[in-house]
Design a protein around this motif. Structure first.
Motif, mmCIF file in Angstrom:
data_model
loop_
_atom_site.group_PDB
_atom_site.id
_atom_site.type_symbol
_atom_site.label_atom_id
_atom_site.label_comp_id
_atom_site.label_asym_id
_atom_site.label_seq_id
_atom_site.Cartn_x
_atom_site.Cartn_y
_atom_site.Cartn_z
ATOM 1 N N THR A 109 32.440 -8.841 -21.423
ATOM 2 C CA THR A 109 31.464 -8.756 -20.334
ATOM 3 C C THR A 109 30.159 -9.347 -20.840
ATOM 4 O OG1 THR A 109 32.473 -6.733 -19.493
ATOM 5 C CG2 THR A 109 30.256 -7.228 -18.719
ATOM 6 N N VAL A 110 29.697 -10.379 -20.155
ATOM 7 C CA VAL A 110 28.381 -10.929 -20.513
ATOM 8 C C VAL A 110 27.379 -10.163 -19.653
ATOM 9 C CG1 VAL A 110 27.000 -13.000 -20.783
ATOM 10 C CG2 VAL A 110 29.496 -13.139 -20.926
ATOM 11 N N ILE A 111 26.777 -9.173 -20.268
ATOM 12 C CA ILE A 111 26.008 -8.181 -19.508
ATOM 13 C C ILE A 111 24.756 -8.805 -18.887
ATOM 14 C CG2 ILE A 111 24.771 -5.960 -19.671
ATOM 15 C CD1 ILE A 111 26.735 -5.334 -22.056
ATOM 16 N N ASN A 112 24.026 -9.534 -19.707
ATOM 17 C CA ASN A 112 22.792 -10.181 -19.211
ATOM 18 C C ASN A 112 22.401 -11.296 -20.185
ATOM 19 O OD1 ASN A 112 21.624 -8.865 -21.420
ATOM 20 N ND2 ASN A 112 21.039 -7.092 -20.189
ATOM 21 N N ALA A 113 21.170 -11.715 -20.149
ATOM 22 C CA ALA A 113 20.728 -12.844 -20.981
ATOM 23 C C ALA A 113 20.745 -12.515 -22.474
ATOM 24 C CB ALA A 113 19.322 -13.267 -20.567
ATOM 25 N N THR A 114 20.699 -11.228 -22.811
ATOM 26 C CA THR A 114 20.579 -10.863 -24.227
ATOM 27 C C THR A 114 21.799 -10.127 -24.789
ATOM 28 O OG1 THR A 114 19.432 -8.831 -23.552
ATOM 29 C CG2 THR A 114 18.042 -10.718 -24.173
ATOM 30 N N HIS A 115 22.619 -9.528 -23.933
ATOM 31 C CA HIS A 115 23.702 -8.670 -24.417
ATOM 32 C C HIS A 115 25.078 -9.164 -23.951
ATOM 33 C CE1 HIS A 115 20.333 -6.112 -25.348
ATOM 34 N NE2 HIS A 115 21.121 -5.208 -25.907
ATOM 35 N N LEU A 116 25.975 -9.246 -24.913
ATOM 36 C CA LEU A 116 27.364 -9.653 -24.630
ATOM 37 C C LEU A 116 28.282 -8.640 -25.313
ATOM 38 C CD1 LEU A 116 28.836 -13.228 -24.973
ATOM 39 C CD2 LEU A 116 29.947 -11.309 -26.109
ATOM 40 N N TYR A 117 29.212 -8.080 -24.540
ATOM 41 C CA TYR A 117 30.092 -7.038 -25.066
ATOM 42 C C TYR A 117 31.530 -7.533 -25.135
ATOM 43 C CZ TYR A 117 32.867 -2.771 -25.241
ATOM 44 O OH TYR A 117 33.788 -1.807 -25.589
ATOM 45 N N LEU A 118 32.193 -7.253 -26.259
ATOM 46 C CA LEU A 118 33.602 -7.611 -26.440
ATOM 47 C C LEU A 118 34.396 -6.392 -26.844
ATOM 48 C CD1 LEU A 118 33.766 -10.750 -28.772
ATOM 49 C CD2 LEU A 118 34.209 -10.669 -26.333
ATOM 50 N N GLU A 119 35.645 -6.303 -26.379
ATOM 51 C CA GLU A 119 36.538 -5.286 -26.913
ATOM 52 C C GLU A 119 37.946 -5.857 -27.026
ATOM 53 O OE1 GLU A 119 35.970 -2.050 -24.110
ATOM 54 O OE2 GLU A 119 37.638 -2.751 -22.842
ATOM 55 N N GLN A 120 38.701 -5.349 -27.989
ATOM 56 C CA GLN A 120 40.066 -5.819 -28.209
ATOM 57 C C GLN A 120 41.047 -4.724 -27.818
ATOM 58 O OE1 GLN A 120 40.997 -8.771 -28.835
ATOM 59 N NE2 GLN A 120 43.180 -8.500 -29.270
ATOM 60 N N VAL A 121 41.962 -5.083 -26.910
ATOM 61 C CA VAL A 121 42.969 -4.145 -26.414
ATOM 62 C C VAL A 121 44.228 -4.315 -27.258
ATOM 63 C CG1 VAL A 121 44.387 -3.524 -24.402
ATOM 64 C CG2 VAL A 121 42.062 -4.436 -24.073
ATOM 65 N N SER A 122 44.819 -3.208 -27.690
ATOM 66 C CA SER A 122 46.089 -3.275 -28.418
ATOM 67 C C SER A 122 47.232 -2.861 -27.499
ATOM 68 C CB SER A 122 46.054 -2.338 -29.631
ATOM 69 O OG SER A 122 47.365 -2.137 -30.112
#
Ligand SMILES: [Fe+2]
Length: 434
Positions: A399-412
């Motif tokens: 999820t590219v939250i906004n101009a400063t924050h980008l969140y990643l998660e890895q699903v198993s």
């Protein structure tokens, strides 16, 4: 519209006089979406075993109030069977940002597909795109597919990025494996843009299945292996790493891509106030800590530094100089998150948080969606730039939250959908690191 319908009717009547429409296999199948050149467009691609002579998409917010005519390509597989299939490509236009659309594709005389829905992207940079990313998913052992399908149907994503290697292989069995694969992903790809880059498994017949079965932005009239598009606060760039390995199809393609990259990155950098993130995806990584002797295990990988000895065309330097924020790769059938790295050296943002204003791009390798070649293992001792690795089957959510924050998660998938890795990348400033 009335004129278009009249022309369709005439064309179909003439065709049906010469052949029996009812004996043809013309039901649209393998239906998938991809982004068009801008936020008012969405491409639809589908296939029919027999020709239909016309290719239409009817769509609208309330019913089928709009119609576009596409084109039909006679695609002959390069194998011994020389099997013919017909690929239809059309681009829906005049789409409203953020609106939910209904569509079907096919032909008024030969038959329509079932009905599908999609939500068009916003033109605005101030929203938070949610994307599923993975590579290396085949017909057999597509471990992530059921969970991805459920996620997609629950509305968890705005787009899918498949980072190369499809079907294993799309050309196998005279292309029937490719047909099966495109049918397998249709539940996802018919409701979300299915964005791609070529991998080594697409190599046969100069990537003909990849080029014909997909239609990416800027590719309405051609067979481009690289392209870019904007989505919310992100400029995405898709590259072909295969130019470095299949030089029999022309080394010039590598240089053409490199020259295009220079101009695309320059334009993206001028637009960073509006779209601050630059995210790339290509199939073969520059770095990895797998134990299979692939290019990324070498000290000077081809993708990273370019042509040996003359070192032209490598991607690391140009991405570093142009301030690429994140690079996604696949090819290795595993997941690996790297610390910010350039020229094999780690450039963490701070001692406590490597991903707070890092001084180099972040690499993610996500090639574990599942295929008949199973997992790739790791060397016992990770390299200094390796932050986390797993050979579980799975995929990445971003999820590219906004101009400063980008969140990643890895699903198993091995662990029933558990999140096995997370990263919050924070960049208060975007731009060149050099
Ligand atoms: Fe691969």
């Amino acid at each position: 519209m009335a004129k278009v319908e009249l022309l369709i009717h005439l064309a179909v009547t003439v065709t049906c006089l010469t052949i029996s429409c009812h004996s043809l296999s013309v039901q649209p199948e393998q239906i998938h979406l991809s982004y068009g050149d801008d936020a008012t467009k969405m491409a639809v691609t589908w296939s029919t075993p027999d020709p239909t002579n016309d290719s239409f998409v009817e769509y609208g917010i309330n019913g089928f109030s709009q119609v576009v005519m596409g084109r039909m390509i006679k695609f002959v597989d390069g194998g011994t069977g020389a099997v013919v299939r017909y690929i239809h490509k059309a681009v829906m236009t005049a789409l409203k940002p953020g609106a939910k659309y209904v569509y079907h594709c096919g032909s008024p005389q030969y038959g329509w597909s079932e009905v599908f829905y999609f939500t068009n992207r916003l033109e605005d940079a101030n929203w938070s795109p949610r994307i599923a990313l993975f590579g290396d998913m085949g017909n057999i052992n597509a471990q992530s597919l059921p969970r991805l399908q459920k996620d997609a149907e629950m509305g968890m994503y705005d787009a899918i990025l498949h980072v190369g290697d499809f079907a294993y292989d799309m050309d196998s069995d005279n292309g029937s494996i490719g047909d099966q694969f495109m049918k397998q992903v249709q539940p996802i790809a018919s409701i979300l843009p299915y964005m791609t880059c070529p991998g080594n498994h697409e190599e046969r017949y100069n990537f003909s299945h990849y080029k014909n079965r997909f239609m990416m932005p800027g590719d309405e009239d051609g067979h481009s292996m690289f392209y870019s598009f904007d989505l919310g606060p992100v400029h995405f760039i898709s590259v072909s790493t295969e130019f470095y390995f299949y030089v029999q199809y022309g080394i010039l393609q590598l240089f053409r891509q490199y020259e295009w990259l220079k101009s695309d990155l320059a334009a993206a950098n001028k637009n960073r106030d509006k779209r601050p993130w630059i995210i790339t995806f290509g199939h073969r990584p520059m770095y990895c800590s797998n134990n299979d002797h692939d290019d990324c295990t070498r000290y000077e990988s081809l993708v990273r530094v370019g042509i040996p000895f003359i070192e032209i065309g490598g991607l690391e330097k140009i991405f570093y100089e142009n301030g690429v924020d994140v690079m996604f790769w696949a090819h290795e059938h595993s997941y690996e998150r790297l610390y910010p790295v350039f020229n094999r050296k780690v450039y963490n943002g701070s001692i406590t948080d490597p991903y707070l204003n890092p001084k180099a791009p972040v690499h993610i390798i996500t090639g574990s969606a599942g295929c008949q070649e199973n997992h790739d293992g790791f060397i016992p001792d990770p390299r200094p730039w390796s932050a986390f690795r797993s050979d579980d089957y799975g995929y990445t959510r971003m999820t590219v939250i906004n101009a400063t924050h980008l969140y990643l998660e890895q699903v198993s998938d091995d662990k029933g959908g558990q999140i096995i890795d997370k990263m919050m990348l924070v960049k208060e400033r975007h731009g060149s690191y050099s």
